[in-house]
Design an enzyme around this catalytic site. Structure first.
Site, PDB file in Angstrom:
ATOM      1  N   PHE A 191     120.071 -41.201  -3.389  1.00 50.60           N
ATOM      2  CA  PHE A 191     119.481 -39.870  -3.331  1.00 50.60           C
ATOM      3  C   PHE A 191     119.004 -39.497  -4.738  1.00 50.60           C
ATOM      4  O   PHE A 191     119.628 -39.904  -5.723  1.00 50.60           O
ATOM      5  CB  PHE A 191     120.510 -38.832  -2.854  1.00 50.60           C
ATOM      6  CG  PHE A 191     120.546 -38.711  -1.359  1.00 50.60           C
ATOM      7  CD1 PHE A 191     121.076 -39.730  -0.583  1.00 50.60           C
ATOM      8  CD2 PHE A 191     120.044 -37.585  -0.718  1.00 50.60           C
ATOM      9  CE1 PHE A 191     121.095 -39.643   0.803  1.00 50.60           C
ATOM     10  CE2 PHE A 191     120.056 -37.477   0.666  1.00 50.60           C
ATOM     11  CZ  PHE A 191     120.589 -38.512   1.424  1.00 50.60           C
TER      12      PHE A 191
ATOM     13  N   LYS B  24     113.670 -44.622  -9.907  1.00 45.51           N
ATOM     14  CA  LYS B  24     115.079 -44.909  -9.539  1.00 45.51           C
ATOM     15  C   LYS B  24     115.179 -45.983  -8.470  1.00 45.51           C
ATOM     16  O   LYS B  24     116.096 -46.800  -8.489  1.00 45.51           O
ATOM     17  CB  LYS B  24     115.756 -43.635  -9.028  1.00 45.51           C
ATOM     18  CG  LYS B  24     116.442 -42.900 -10.143  1.00 45.51           C
ATOM     19  CD  LYS B  24     116.992 -41.584  -9.733  1.00 45.51           C
ATOM     20  CE  LYS B  24     116.907 -40.657 -10.933  1.00 45.51           C
ATOM     21  NZ  LYS B  24     117.132 -39.281 -10.631  1.00 45.51           N
TER      22      LYS B  24
ATOM     23  N   PRO C  44     130.018 -44.753 -15.447  1.00 42.79           N
ATOM     24  CA  PRO C  44     129.352 -45.904 -14.829  1.00 42.79           C
ATOM     25  C   PRO C  44     128.419 -45.429 -13.716  1.00 42.79           C
ATOM     26  O   PRO C  44     128.674 -44.405 -13.084  1.00 42.79           O
ATOM     27  CB  PRO C  44     130.530 -46.700 -14.228  1.00 42.79           C
ATOM     28  CG  PRO C  44     131.628 -45.712 -14.073  1.00 42.79           C
ATOM     29  CD  PRO C  44     131.455 -44.708 -15.185  1.00 42.79           C
ATOM     30  N   ASP C  45     127.331 -46.163 -13.486  1.00 41.26           N
ATOM     31  CA  ASP C  45     126.436 -45.843 -12.370  1.00 41.26           C
ATOM     32  C   ASP C  45     126.946 -46.582 -11.131  1.00 41.26           C
ATOM     33  O   ASP C  45     126.834 -47.802 -11.036  1.00 41.26           O
ATOM     34  CB  ASP C  45     124.989 -46.230 -12.701  1.00 41.26           C
ATOM     35  CG  ASP C  45     124.024 -45.655 -11.680  1.00 41.26           C
ATOM     36  OD1 ASP C  45     124.253 -45.844 -10.463  1.00 41.26           O
ATOM     37  OD2 ASP C  45     123.065 -44.984 -12.087  1.00 41.26           O
TER      38      ASP C  45
ATOM     39  N   ASN D 216     130.310 -30.317 -11.055  1.00 41.38           N
ATOM     40  CA  ASN D 216     129.025 -29.718 -10.663  1.00 41.38           C
ATOM     41  C   ASN D 216     129.165 -29.028  -9.309  1.00 41.38           C
ATOM     42  O   ASN D 216     130.226 -29.045  -8.700  1.00 41.38           O
ATOM     43  CB  ASN D 216     127.923 -30.793 -10.642  1.00 41.38           C
ATOM     44  CG  ASN D 216     128.275 -31.903  -9.681  1.00 41.38           C
ATOM     45  OD1 ASN D 216     128.377 -31.689  -8.479  1.00 41.38           O
ATOM     46  ND2 ASN D 216     128.478 -33.111 -10.213  1.00 41.38           N
TER      47      ASN D 216
HETATM   48  O1  C5P Z   1     120.306 -41.140 -11.815  1.00 42.94           O
HETATM   49  P1  C5P Z   1     120.643 -40.107 -10.804  1.00 42.94           P
HETATM   50  O2  C5P Z   1     121.974 -39.459 -11.016  1.00 42.94           O
HETATM   51  O3  C5P Z   1     119.565 -39.096 -10.539  1.00 42.94           O
HETATM   52  O4  C5P Z   1     120.713 -40.972  -9.435  1.00 42.94           O
HETATM   53  C1  C5P Z   1     121.028 -40.390  -8.233  1.00 42.94           C
HETATM   54  C2  C5P Z   1     121.582 -41.401  -7.284  1.00 42.94           C
HETATM   55  O5  C5P Z   1     122.483 -42.303  -7.959  1.00 42.94           O
HETATM   56  C3  C5P Z   1     122.433 -40.757  -6.212  1.00 42.94           C
HETATM   57  O6  C5P Z   1     122.326 -41.552  -5.051  1.00 42.94           O
HETATM   58  C4  C5P Z   1     123.838 -40.783  -6.815  1.00 42.94           C
HETATM   59  O7  C5P Z   1     124.837 -40.721  -5.799  1.00 42.94           O
HETATM   60  C5  C5P Z   1     123.842 -42.108  -7.536  1.00 42.94           C
HETATM   61  N1  C5P Z   1     124.663 -42.140  -8.752  1.00 42.94           N
HETATM   62  C6  C5P Z   1     125.785 -42.938  -8.800  1.00 42.94           C
HETATM   63  N2  C5P Z   1     126.532 -43.015  -9.948  1.00 42.94           N
HETATM   64  C7  C5P Z   1     126.171 -42.317 -11.042  1.00 42.94           C
HETATM   65  C8  C5P Z   1     125.033 -41.506 -11.005  1.00 42.94           C
HETATM   66  C9  C5P Z   1     124.295 -41.435  -9.851  1.00 42.94           C
HETATM   67  O8  C5P Z   1     126.137 -43.560  -7.787  1.00 42.94           O
HETATM   68  N3  C5P Z   1     126.914 -42.398 -12.134  1.00 42.94           N
END
Ligand code: C5P
Length: 404
Positions: free
Chosen positions: A323, A337, A305-306, A210
């Site tokens: 963020f 969130k 993974p998140d 991105n």
């Molecule tokens: O769910 P979203 O992508 O909008 O969430 C944004 C936040 O979650 C940001 O702080 C981003 O750095 C973090 N994030 C993460 N891992 C992911 C997706 C998002 O740490 N896979």
């Protein structure tokens, strides 16, 4: 690196005999690596020629509020937004009164009102004028507004009087300015920041990614270092240099970022996730380059993974900041969130706006925590990062106190 390096500073010069010393202040700031622009009031021009300061600063000196040519280039609002710090030196008794009353009848007065930068004032005037209750009241008002007052010094004055009112010596003035950028509010704390994009390989040459520039995360790292923190920056590929005195872990994929984050967050106090993590990765990465002979190509992707959720659920004591870049219903999605990812704070911005966010030097965000939502109006990312770190440090401290 010293704390004035790369800081964007406006020297506002007002009418007074000490105006000639502003040239030396300008040189010393440049020696420290600061980027300096000069704004003069009409009174200042009676004491020192703009040409002198233009030659020293290497850029045009800004003088008039209603100068069409100047406003078409960098107008008062752009200057106000550009600056990290506004230094008024020398500050006459009259200009100090102008600031107190919020008058925008000069370029410098308008910049003072429009800026969210730090403001420092070095008064210079006759000792009787300095000691007058009107001036002292005005100074107190500015102090209450977080304006830093530098000096004045004591001694023989140009008018022959002896007493307080001489503009502070340039070396002491520069020292006090440098201190403004080292708040010490995060002294000794470890902060881990994720930044930039991730790259998810498809084959040996291609990937999904991105447009994240990494600017916000890097600016936060610099501001946290200024505040005394040890910073570990876990970063995807970007085109900007990391701040000095910062541990950098360069990664490519979300999996790598997750591994590094889990390891580094273990002994950290604060975790800030600014990275634009790719939401999906290829289920399998092709060992050979995918041929471009087929008319259509179907990729099978799976969720990454998140990182933020993984870190916040693994380390309950950690102060966690996320963020949220949203293109609509910014507040509602951000609130969701905040809870879902178990965060202390979420910082939300509206990416449907062209003038802020991704790849831009400016941003406007909302700070959202469990109890409140505050808008931090549009400002350059360096200044915004400082304001955010200040707020994060305050929120972190009050959480520590309430847990104790
Ligand atoms: O769910 P979203 O992508 O909008 O969430 C944004 C936040 O979650 C940001 O702080 C981003 O750095 C973090 N994030 C993460 N891992 C992911 C997706 C998002 O740490 N896979």
């Amino acid at each position: 690196m010293n704390s004035l390096s790369n800081k964007r500073i406006i020297i506002g010069i007002t009418g007074g005999i000490a105006a000639y010393k502003s040239a030396e202040i300008l040189r010393r700031l440049q020696d420290q690596g600061a980027i300096v622009k000069v704004v003069m009031t009409p009174g200042a021009e009676e004491f020192i020629r703009p040409l002198t300061l233009q030659a020293l600063s290497g850029s045009p000196v800004h003088t008039g509020l209603l100068d069409e040519k100047a406003e078409a280039g960098m107008g008062h609002i752009e200057l106000a937004r550009w600056a990290d710090l506004l230094l008024i030196a020398p500050a006459s008794a009259d200009f100090i009164a102008t600031m107190v009353h919020g008058k925008a009848d000069s370029l410098l007065g308008a910049i003072y009102l429009a800026t969210s930068a730090l403001v420092s004032v070095a008064p210079a005037m006759n000792q009787a004028m300095w000691c007058h209750p009107a001036t002292l009241d005005n100074i107190n008002t500015l102090v209450k507004r977080d304006v830093d007052i530098i000096g004045p010094g004591n001694g023989i004055q140009a008018c022959g009087d002896t007493g307080p009112g001489r503009m502070e010596q340039p070396e002491l003035l520069i020292e006090q300015l440098a201190n403004r950028f080292t708040s010490g509010k995060l002294q000794g704390k470890k902060i881990v920041i994720t930044a930039g994009p991730t790259r998810e390989a498809l084959d040996p040459v291609r990937y999904i990614s991105n447009h994240s520039s990494g600017k916000m995360g890097y600016a936060l790292a610099a501001a946290a270092i200024e505040a005394g923190a040890y910073v570990t920056l876990i970063t995807g590929p970007v085109n900007i240099a990391p701040p000095a005195r910062c541990a950098v872990i360069s990664i490519s994929s979300a999996e790598d970022m997750l591994d590094a984050a889990m390891l580094e967050a273990k002994d950290a106090h604060i975790f800030i996730a600014t990275a634009a993590v790719a939401d999906y990765k290829a289920v399998s990465v092709e060992a050979e380059k995918i041929k471009s002979t087929q008319k259509t190509l179907t990729l099978t992707l799976e969720k990454n993974p998140d990182i933020l959720s993984s870190v916040s659920s693994a380390y309950q004591q950690l102060f966690v900041v996320g963020f949220a870049a949203e293109s609509r219903d910014v507040q509602a999605y951000a609130q969701d969130k905040l809870q879902r990812k178990n965060l202390d704070v979420i910082i939300a911005n509206d990416i449907s706006r062209q003038d802020i966010g991704f790849n831009s030097d400016e941003n406007e965000v909302s700070w959202i925590d469990k109890d409140s939502s505050t808008l931090l109006r549009k400002r350059n990312k360096t200044q915004l990062a400082r304001d955010l770190i200040e707020k994060i440090a305050t929120a972190y401290r009050s959480e520590q106190l309430s847990d104790a």
